[in-house]
Design an enzyme around this catalytic site. Structure first.
Site, PDB file in Angstrom:
ATOM      1  CB  ALA A 179     -42.833  48.723 -19.327  1.00 20.67           C
TER       2      ALA A 179
ATOM      3  CD  GLU B  57     -38.232  41.493 -20.289  1.00 20.67           C
ATOM      4  OE1 GLU B  57     -37.407  40.543 -20.294  1.00 20.67           O
ATOM      5  OE2 GLU B  57     -39.427  41.364 -19.978  1.00 20.67           O
TER       6      GLU B  57
ATOM      7  N   GLY C 202     -32.355  41.765 -22.030  1.00 17.99           N
ATOM      8  CA  GLY C 202     -32.076  40.728 -23.020  1.00 17.99           C
ATOM      9  C   GLY C 202     -33.102  40.659 -24.129  1.00 17.99           C
TER      10      GLY C 202
ATOM     11  CB  ILE D 206     -39.091  52.267 -19.769  1.00 16.49           C
ATOM     12  CG1 ILE D 206     -38.801  50.756 -19.708  1.00 16.49           C
ATOM     13  CG2 ILE D 206     -40.578  52.544 -19.910  1.00 16.49           C
ATOM     14  CD1 ILE D 206     -39.113  49.999 -20.983  1.00 16.49           C
TER      15      ILE D 206
ATOM     16  NE  ARG E 112     -15.395  80.873 -40.226  1.00 14.64           N
ATOM     17  CZ  ARG E 112     -14.141  81.292 -40.216  1.00 14.64           C
ATOM     18  NH1 ARG E 112     -13.849  82.517 -40.656  1.00 14.64           N
ATOM     19  NH2 ARG E 112     -13.168  80.529 -39.767  1.00 14.64           N
TER      20      ARG E 112
ATOM     21  N   GLY F  79     -15.134  74.509 -36.209  1.00 14.89           N
ATOM     22  CA  GLY F  79     -14.921  74.439 -34.765  1.00 14.89           C
ATOM     23  C   GLY F  79     -16.102  74.958 -33.969  1.00 14.89           C
TER      24      GLY F  79
ATOM     25  CD  GLU G 202     -41.095  54.182 -30.845  1.00  8.90           C
ATOM     26  OE1 GLU G 202     -41.792  53.967 -31.851  1.00  8.90           O
ATOM     27  OE2 GLU G 202     -41.357  55.048 -29.992  1.00  8.90           O
TER      28      GLU G 202
ATOM     29  CD  GLU H  46     -28.044  47.732 -37.353  1.00  8.07           C
ATOM     30  OE1 GLU H  46     -27.117  48.425 -37.806  1.00  8.07           O
ATOM     31  OE2 GLU H  46     -28.802  48.128 -36.434  1.00  8.07           O
TER      32      GLU H  46
END
Length: 386
Positions: A127, A130, A132, A160, A268, A340, A363, A367
């Site tokens: 944990a 958060e 923010g 978490i 197919r 489809g 994790e 970026e």
């Protein structure tokens, strides 16, 4: 340069591959049905049963040291095992595992948390994230204030993993804000009965994270993991230990997806010929095969660096970034080949589509990986061609 596996490594890989094919893949239809009803893919009892079956063959605690009853496999073999497990979307992992930083606990803490977790008697959760403070772990606001021999924790954690199932959490809280992350964050081992609560967070995939709430949760000082103020270093050790295993598992999924795409393209027919005869389809297959091979060596290179005691952080970031991006491109191509039918819930393609999207976020987002890779080059921490 020898790229072959040793006899022992090949035997381990083949055993896991056979186990996945015979024990895990047959569960896929039922797992899909349950998940579409909003239920768990595997119950805790079913997971435990599969783990015990594997344990009888010696597969228990893949990375757990032998002195704790595990196999003690190194990073390379752990990556190979993860690749094989990734061939199925059924959320299975071999038992006998515990968070790597629990080994830093005192003898008393290991008796209470580490050993029962290895045996599957307890479930933990990590944990740190958060509302923010996601990739910016230094921005955590959850606080722990000393009160006599106890600490009082207040704050909220989010997204978490295992947060709803865990009976104890590794909680990272600020104990001295003036010292910042380097010396002001501490890790606590907090049992659920100490008072924290969890709420499930609905996601587009089958990953079931939770929000954790701590309101005046009192924790004895004996539950500090490591040293007071040194929690951030433990957090980075946890995060960095197995980052290459995430794209490793995605690699197994990509191999299975490509096999499905090839098989469908061969059967197919459109306009009197199989899809496999169409150059557009052939290029999708070829591009996917090239990317899978590239990802394989990125993953194994990161694992090799970890196994030989080298700094594996840059290699792991490269593998995770490439793996996340390419896994999403490959599953999209395979869904496109199926047309489809690929978009329906009759096939597991849409399930994998949703699951693999998470790899670019959790994790360490794409970026963040790009930031890490670029910063290491710009500041001279890594040298191209070295």
């Amino acid at each position: 340069m020898d790229f072959s596996l040793s006899t022992e490594e090949a035997e381990v890989r083949d055993w896991v591959r056979t186990f996945v094919r015979k024990q895990i893949m047959p569960l896929e239809p039922e797992v899909l049905r349950r998940e579409r009803r909003g239920e768990r893919g595997l119950s805790r009892e079913e997971m435990r049963g599969l783990q015990e079956t594997a344990r009888k063959a010696g597969f228990w605690g893949v990375q757990t040291p032998s002195e704790h009853g595990g196999m003690g496999l190194g990073p390379i073999m752990s990556a190979i095992v993860a690749i094989e497990l990734g061939r199925s979307f059924v959320p299975f992992d071999f038992g006998g595992r515990a968070d790597n930083i629990l080994y830093a606990g005192t003898e008393q803490q290991q008796e209470r948390y580490l050993l029962p977790t290895i045996e599957g008697e307890r479930i933990s959760c990590f944990a740190i994230t958060e509302p923010g403070a996601g990739s910016d772990a230094k921005a955590i606001r959850t606080s722990a204030v000393r009160d006599g021999e106890d600490w009082v924790i207040n704050g909220e954690k989010t997204f978490i993993t295992n947060g709803n199932e865990a009976d104890f959490a590794l909680v990272f809280a600020v104990t001295d804000r003036a010292k910042g992350a380097a010396g002001g964050v501490t890790c606590f081992l907090v049992d659920r009965e100490m008072g924290w609560k969890s709420e499930p967070i609905a996601t587009m995939g089958e990953w079931g994270p939770a929000a954790l709430v701590f309101e005046d949760v009192r924790v004895p000082s004996t539950c500090v993991l490591g040293e007071v103020g040194q929690g951030f270093a433990l957090a980075m050790e946890w995060i960095g230990a197995g980052r290459y295993l995430l794209p490793a598992r995605a690699l197994g999924a990509c191999e299975r997806l490509l096999q499905m795409g090839v098989a469908y393209a061969k059967t197919r027919e459109t306009f009197g010929a199989p899809l496999a005869d169409r150059q557009a389809i052939q290029w999708m297959i070829a591009d996917s095969a090239v990317e899978i091979e590239a990802l394989r060596w990125l993953v194994l290179h990161a694992a090799w660096r970890a196994e030989t005691g080298r700094d594996a952080r840059q290699a792991s970031s490269i593998a995770k970034l490439y793996g996340g991006v390419k896994a999403n491109e490959i599953v999209d191509r395979m869904l496109q080949i199926h047309g489809g039918m690929g978009y329906t819930k009759e096939l597991p393609l849409e399930r994998w589509y949703r699951e693999l999207r998470l790899l670019r976020i959790y994790e360490g987002t794409d970026e963040i990986q790009r930031r890490t890779i670029a910063r290491n080059l710009i500041k001279g921490y890594e040298t191209l061609g070295a």
